[in-house]
Scaffold this active site. Structure first.
Site, PDB file in Angstrom:
ATOM      1  N   GLY A  98       2.850   1.477 -11.304  1.00 34.69           N
ATOM      2  CA  GLY A  98       1.578   2.029 -10.817  1.00 34.69           C
ATOM      3  C   GLY A  98       0.408   1.363 -11.494  1.00 34.69           C
ATOM      4  O   GLY A  98      -0.611   1.986 -11.772  1.00 34.69           O
ATOM      5  N   ASP A 115       3.623  -6.249  -0.698  1.00 37.50           N
ATOM      6  CA  ASP A 115       3.368  -7.364  -1.619  1.00 37.50           C
ATOM      7  C   ASP A 115       4.568  -8.321  -1.725  1.00 37.50           C
ATOM      8  O   ASP A 115       4.440  -9.414  -2.283  1.00 37.50           O
ATOM      9  CB  ASP A 115       3.074  -6.843  -3.038  1.00 37.50           C
ATOM     10  CG  ASP A 115       1.734  -6.132  -3.133  1.00 37.50           C
ATOM     11  OD1 ASP A 115       0.864  -6.376  -2.277  1.00 37.50           O
ATOM     12  OD2 ASP A 115       1.563  -5.332  -4.071  1.00 37.50           O
ATOM     13  N   LEU A 137      -0.119  -4.339 -10.544  1.00 38.59           N
ATOM     14  CA  LEU A 137       0.329  -5.703 -10.868  1.00 38.59           C
ATOM     15  C   LEU A 137       1.503  -6.121  -9.981  1.00 38.59           C
ATOM     16  O   LEU A 137       2.009  -7.233 -10.097  1.00 38.59           O
ATOM     17  CB  LEU A 137       0.740  -5.790 -12.346  1.00 38.59           C
ATOM     18  CG  LEU A 137      -0.362  -5.514 -13.371  1.00 38.59           C
ATOM     19  CD1 LEU A 137       0.216  -5.414 -14.777  1.00 38.59           C
ATOM     20  CD2 LEU A 137      -1.426  -6.613 -13.330  1.00 38.59           C
ATOM     21  N   GLY A 138       1.951  -5.195  -9.118  1.00 34.55           N
ATOM     22  CA  GLY A 138       3.006  -5.528  -8.155  1.00 34.55           C
ATOM     23  C   GLY A 138       4.385  -5.680  -8.775  1.00 34.55           C
ATOM     24  O   GLY A 138       5.252  -6.350  -8.190  1.00 34.55           O
ATOM     25  N   GLY A 139       4.619  -5.044  -9.907  1.00 33.82           N
ATOM     26  CA  GLY A 139       5.891  -5.223 -10.620  1.00 33.82           C
ATOM     27  C   GLY A 139       7.121  -4.921  -9.770  1.00 33.82           C
ATOM     28  O   GLY A 139       8.052  -5.728  -9.711  1.00 33.82           O
ATOM     29  N   GLY A 140       7.124  -3.772  -9.105  1.00 34.14           N
ATOM     30  CA  GLY A 140       8.292  -3.382  -8.296  1.00 34.14           C
ATOM     31  C   GLY A 140       8.520  -4.380  -7.169  1.00 34.14           C
ATOM     32  O   GLY A 140       9.659  -4.792  -6.904  1.00 34.14           O
ATOM     33  N   SER A 141       7.439  -4.789  -6.516  1.00 28.61           N
ATOM     34  CA  SER A 141       7.547  -5.753  -5.413  1.00 28.61           C
ATOM     35  C   SER A 141       8.036  -7.098  -5.927  1.00 28.61           C
ATOM     36  O   SER A 141       8.843  -7.776  -5.282  1.00 28.61           O
ATOM     37  CB  SER A 141       6.189  -5.962  -4.742  1.00 28.61           C
ATOM     38  OG  SER A 141       5.735  -4.763  -4.182  1.00 28.61           O
ATOM     39  N   SER A 142       7.549  -7.499  -7.101  1.00 29.44           N
ATOM     40  CA  SER A 142       7.961  -8.783  -7.656  1.00 29.44           C
ATOM     41  C   SER A 142       9.440  -8.743  -8.055  1.00 29.44           C
ATOM     42  O   SER A 142      10.176  -9.708  -7.834  1.00 29.44           O
ATOM     43  CB  SER A 142       7.082  -9.121  -8.865  1.00 29.44           C
ATOM     44  OG  SER A 142       7.341 -10.436  -9.307  1.00 29.44           O
ATOM     45  N   LYS A 147       1.053 -10.028 -10.284  1.00 29.83           N
ATOM     46  CA  LYS A 147      -0.061 -10.602  -9.507  1.00 29.83           C
ATOM     47  C   LYS A 147      -1.328  -9.839  -9.856  1.00 29.83           C
ATOM     48  O   LYS A 147      -1.287  -8.684 -10.289  1.00 29.83           O
ATOM     49  CB  LYS A 147       0.196 -10.513  -7.998  1.00 29.83           C
ATOM     50  CG  LYS A 147       0.480  -9.113  -7.407  1.00 29.83           C
ATOM     51  CD  LYS A 147      -0.699  -8.243  -7.120  1.00 29.83           C
ATOM     52  CE  LYS A 147      -0.298  -6.881  -6.547  1.00 29.83           C
ATOM     53  NZ  LYS A 147      -1.371  -5.895  -6.518  1.00 29.83           N
TER      54      LYS A 147
HETATM   55  C1  LIG Z   1      -2.577  -2.166  -2.863  1.00 32.80           C
HETATM   56  C2  LIG Z   1      -1.637  -3.338  -2.966  1.00 32.80           C
HETATM   57  C3  LIG Z   1      -2.474  -4.638  -2.893  1.00 32.80           C
HETATM   58  O1  LIG Z   1      -1.743  -5.770  -3.201  1.00 32.80           O
HETATM   59  O2  LIG Z   1      -0.889  -3.466  -4.151  1.00 32.80           O
HETATM   60  P1  LIG Z   1      -0.511  -2.471  -5.384  1.00 32.80           P
HETATM   61  O3  LIG Z   1      -1.755  -1.997  -6.012  1.00 32.80           O
HETATM   62  O4  LIG Z   1       0.313  -1.350  -4.837  1.00 32.80           O
HETATM   63  O5  LIG Z   1       0.279  -3.342  -6.340  1.00 32.80           O
HETATM   64  C4  LIG Z   1      -0.628  -3.340  -1.796  1.00 32.80           C
HETATM   65  O6  LIG Z   1      -1.271  -3.482  -0.548  1.00 32.80           O
HETATM   66  C5  LIG Z   1       0.216  -2.104  -1.746  1.00 32.80           C
HETATM   67  O7  LIG Z   1       1.314  -2.382  -0.927  1.00 32.80           O
HETATM   68  P2  LIG Z   1       2.730  -1.684  -1.162  1.00 32.80           P
HETATM   69  O8  LIG Z   1       3.178  -1.963  -2.557  1.00 32.80           O
HETATM   70  O9  LIG Z   1       3.604  -2.043  -0.045  1.00 32.80           O
HETATM   71  O10 LIG Z   1       2.356  -0.213  -1.069  1.00 32.80           O
HETATM   72  P3  LIG Z   1       3.392   0.993  -1.028  1.00 32.80           P
HETATM   73  O11 LIG Z   1       3.595   1.461  -2.425  1.00 32.80           O
HETATM   74  O12 LIG Z   1       4.580   0.659  -0.215  1.00 32.80           O
HETATM   75  O13 LIG Z   1       2.510   1.989  -0.193  1.00 32.80           O
HETATM   76  C6  LIG Z   1       2.347   3.301  -0.524  1.00 32.80           C
HETATM   77  C7  LIG Z   1       1.512   3.934   0.563  1.00 32.80           C
HETATM   78  O14 LIG Z   1       0.179   3.392   0.555  1.00 32.80           O
HETATM   79  C8  LIG Z   1      -0.322   3.325   1.874  1.00 32.80           C
HETATM   80  N1  LIG Z   1      -0.683   1.937   2.226  1.00 32.80           N
HETATM   81  C9  LIG Z   1      -0.134   0.870   1.579  1.00 32.80           C
HETATM   82  C10 LIG Z   1      -0.502  -0.417   1.920  1.00 32.80           C
HETATM   83  C11 LIG Z   1      -1.451  -0.582   2.976  1.00 32.80           C
HETATM   84  N2  LIG Z   1      -1.848  -1.795   3.356  1.00 32.80           N
HETATM   85  N3  LIG Z   1      -1.967   0.496   3.614  1.00 32.80           N
HETATM   86  C12 LIG Z   1      -1.603   1.751   3.240  1.00 32.80           C
HETATM   87  O15 LIG Z   1      -2.096   2.716   3.819  1.00 32.80           O
HETATM   88  C13 LIG Z   1       0.757   3.874   2.790  1.00 32.80           C
HETATM   89  O16 LIG Z   1       0.514   5.245   2.944  1.00 32.80           O
HETATM   90  C14 LIG Z   1       2.013   3.690   1.966  1.00 32.80           C
HETATM   91  O17 LIG Z   1       2.997   4.624   2.318  1.00 32.80           O
HETATM   92  N1  LIG Z   2      11.964  -2.119  -9.967  1.00 28.65           N
HETATM   93  C1  LIG Z   2      10.890  -1.293  -9.934  1.00 28.65           C
HETATM   94  N2  LIG Z   2       9.916  -1.469 -10.834  1.00 28.65           N
HETATM   95  C2  LIG Z   2       8.816  -0.685 -10.794  1.00 28.65           C
HETATM   96  N3  LIG Z   2       8.630   0.318  -9.943  1.00 28.65           N
HETATM   97  C3  LIG Z   2       9.567   0.545  -9.019  1.00 28.65           C
HETATM   98  C4  LIG Z   2      10.734  -0.252  -8.983  1.00 28.65           C
HETATM   99  N4  LIG Z   2      11.469   0.192  -7.980  1.00 28.65           N
HETATM  100  C5  LIG Z   2      10.804   1.207  -7.418  1.00 28.65           C
HETATM  101  N5  LIG Z   2       9.652   1.435  -8.033  1.00 28.65           N
HETATM  102  C6  LIG Z   2       8.638   2.468  -7.672  1.00 28.65           C
HETATM  103  O1  LIG Z   2       7.453   1.805  -7.215  1.00 28.65           O
HETATM  104  C7  LIG Z   2       6.294   2.407  -7.775  1.00 28.65           C
HETATM  105  C8  LIG Z   2       5.164   1.364  -7.862  1.00 28.65           C
HETATM  106  O2  LIG Z   2       5.473   0.491  -8.891  1.00 28.65           O
HETATM  107  P1  LIG Z   2       4.837  -0.942  -9.119  1.00 28.65           P
HETATM  108  O3  LIG Z   2       5.198  -1.872  -8.028  1.00 28.65           O
HETATM  109  O4  LIG Z   2       5.249  -1.363 -10.470  1.00 28.65           O
HETATM  110  O5  LIG Z   2       3.284  -0.658  -9.143  1.00 28.65           O
HETATM  111  P2  LIG Z   2       2.121  -1.193  -8.252  1.00 28.65           P
HETATM  112  O6  LIG Z   2       2.530  -1.056  -6.797  1.00 28.65           O
HETATM  113  O7  LIG Z   2       0.956  -0.329  -8.592  1.00 28.65           O
HETATM  114  O8  LIG Z   2       1.899  -2.601  -8.653  1.00 28.65           O
HETATM  115  C9  LIG Z   2       6.745   2.958  -9.113  1.00 28.65           C
HETATM  116  O9  LIG Z   2       5.977   4.061  -9.520  1.00 28.65           O
HETATM  117  C10 LIG Z   2       8.203   3.330  -8.846  1.00 28.65           C
HETATM  118  O10 LIG Z   2       8.310   4.678  -8.433  1.00 28.65           O
END
Ligand SMILES: C[C@@](CO)(OP(=O)(O)O)[C@H](O)COP(=O)(O)OP(=O)(O)OC[C@H]1O[C@@H](n2ccc(N)nc2=O)[C@H](O)[C@@H]1O
Ligand SMILES: Nc1ncnc2c1ncn2[C@@H]1O[C@H](COP(=O)(O)OP(=O)(O)O)[C@@H](O)[C@H]1O
Length: 304
Positions: free
Chosen positions: A102, A142, A105-110, A12
């Site tokens: 990291g 995500d 792009l939300g890879g882990g969530s996807s 994403k």
């Molecule tokens: C920022 C976003 C935007 O789409 O995406 P990514 O860049 O990670 O892909 C998301 O809100 C990422 O959500 P999510 O993927 O659940 O984040 P996590 O890795 O679980 O969160 C790591 C930490 O970030 C903080 N966190 C996360 C989301 C949020 N709305 N508020 C927060 O304060 C919290 O301290 C949490 O423990």
């Molecule tokens: N299947 C997975 N793929 C990627 N990362 C994962 C996975 N499972 C757990 N993680 C953890 O989630 C963290 C965030 O990864 P990712 O979702 O790819 O990045 P972001 O949240 O920045 O989009 C990684 O650094 C890793 O430690």
């Protein structure tokens, strides 16, 4: 059916991302727009004779027990047990990672969302879309969006989703060779948490007015913190910014820019590749193009 192969887990982009406040538990209140793109990890699921859930491919830096796909599979397995009194069979999961970790792009969530959707089908568990979204939310904010499976305007921590129309686009994405831990951005003293709330019509009206996707709506509030902490992110915004309105996705590190046509995206990538050859862009960077997806490619195969 006891296998599902080549299940896509698409990336994403956050077209904009405003931090509008903070919840009592420390989580941040966001407004964002999620756009699916056609670059994806792929996963294979094969049911087992026993009830074990195993990852059968190595993922550097992610231990099996901490992998979101394993945690998602176990969560659904226990939910099915709770509902039916019977534990569904175990599963071997192979994952082929293309999306950087990291990267925003939300890879882990996807990956986790694809796991929930595929196992819901393989186990004939019968959970609805809303039930799967609620089950996935505690694993990652995500995850509900990926199960929702269409371009969305999101609020809350990203779980309150409404479908929204965005004009079609091609994106160039730069991976600047660093991993940004999401928590390091949200805990920063430099993060602003008071962007005034908008309404969805402000977002969709922006695109309707200019009739294109070339200038993005609003801003990404996480970008100023990420560029400060991770200079390669700032460099990537500057590099891609020479070709259009470049912006970071999510909490970084990836940076994207929208174009009307594939040809325009190709021209930027040609320039990227030429500069990579002449070492004008760092060798640790990657650049690629992706097309906007209107719906989740797995949702088309196994409708919820
Ligand atoms: C920022 C976003 C935007 O789409 O995406 P990514 O860049 O990670 O892909 C998301 O809100 C990422 O959500 P999510 O993927 O659940 O984040 P996590 O890795 O679980 O969160 C790591 C930490 O970030 C903080 N966190 C996360 C989301 C949020 N709305 N508020 C927060 O304060 C919290 O301290 C949490 O423990
Ligand atoms: N299947 C997975 N793929 C990627 N990362 C994962 C996975 N499972 C757990 N993680 C953890 O989630 C963290 C965030 O990864 P990712 O979702 O790819 O990045 P972001 O949240 O920045 O989009 C990684 O650094 C890793 O430690």
């Amino acid at each position: 059916m006891d296998t599902l192969k080549n299940c896509p887990a698409p990336a994403k982009l956050n077209l904009f991302l405003h931090v509008t406040g903070r919840r009592a538990d420390g989580y941040h209140l966001l407004q964002t727009a999620f756009q699916l793109i056609d670059r994806a990890d792929t996963l294979d699921f094969t049911l087992r004779e026993d009830d074990a859930i195993r990852r059968v491919t190595a993922v550097p830096g992610v231990p099996e027990e901490g992998d979101l796909i394993i945690r998602a599979a176990r969560l659904l397995q226990q939910e099915v047990l709770r509902r039916t009194g019977a534990l569904p069979p175990g599963v071997d999961i192979a994952i082929h990672k293309l999306l950087p970790m990291g990267g925003g792009l939300g890879g882990g969530s996807s990956d986790a969302a694809t796991t929930l959707m595929a196992l819901n089908a393989l186990w004939k568990a019968g959970l609805s879309k809303d039930e799967l979204m609620a089950l996935g939310l505690p694993l990652g904010a995500d995850i509900p969006f990926f199960i929702f499976g269409a371009t969305a305007f999101a609020e809350g921590v990203g779980e309150a989703l409404q479908p929204v129309a965005v004009p079609d686009a091609w994106y160039v994405v730069i991976e600047p060779g660093v991993q940004v831990p999401t928590a390091s951005i949200f805990t920063s003293d430099h993060l602003t948490r008071n962007t005034p709330a908008v309404i969805m019509a402000d977002f969709s009206g922006h695109y309707a007015e200019q009739g294109s996707t070339l200038r993005q709506f609003g801003k990404n509030d996480l970008q100023q913190v990420a560029t400060r902490l991770f200079p390669p992110v700032a460099q990537a915004v500057e590099w891609l910014g020479a070709y259009g309105d470049a912006r970071m996705t999510g909490s970084g590190a990836c940076v994207f820019c929208a174009f009307h046509s594939e040809e325009q995206a190709d021209a930027v990538l040609e320039s990227f590749n030429a500069q990579a050859l002449s070492a004008t862009v760092p060798s640790t960077w990657k650049g690629w193009k992706a097309k906007a997806l209107q719906e989740h490619p797995l949702g088309v195969v196994i409708p919820l």
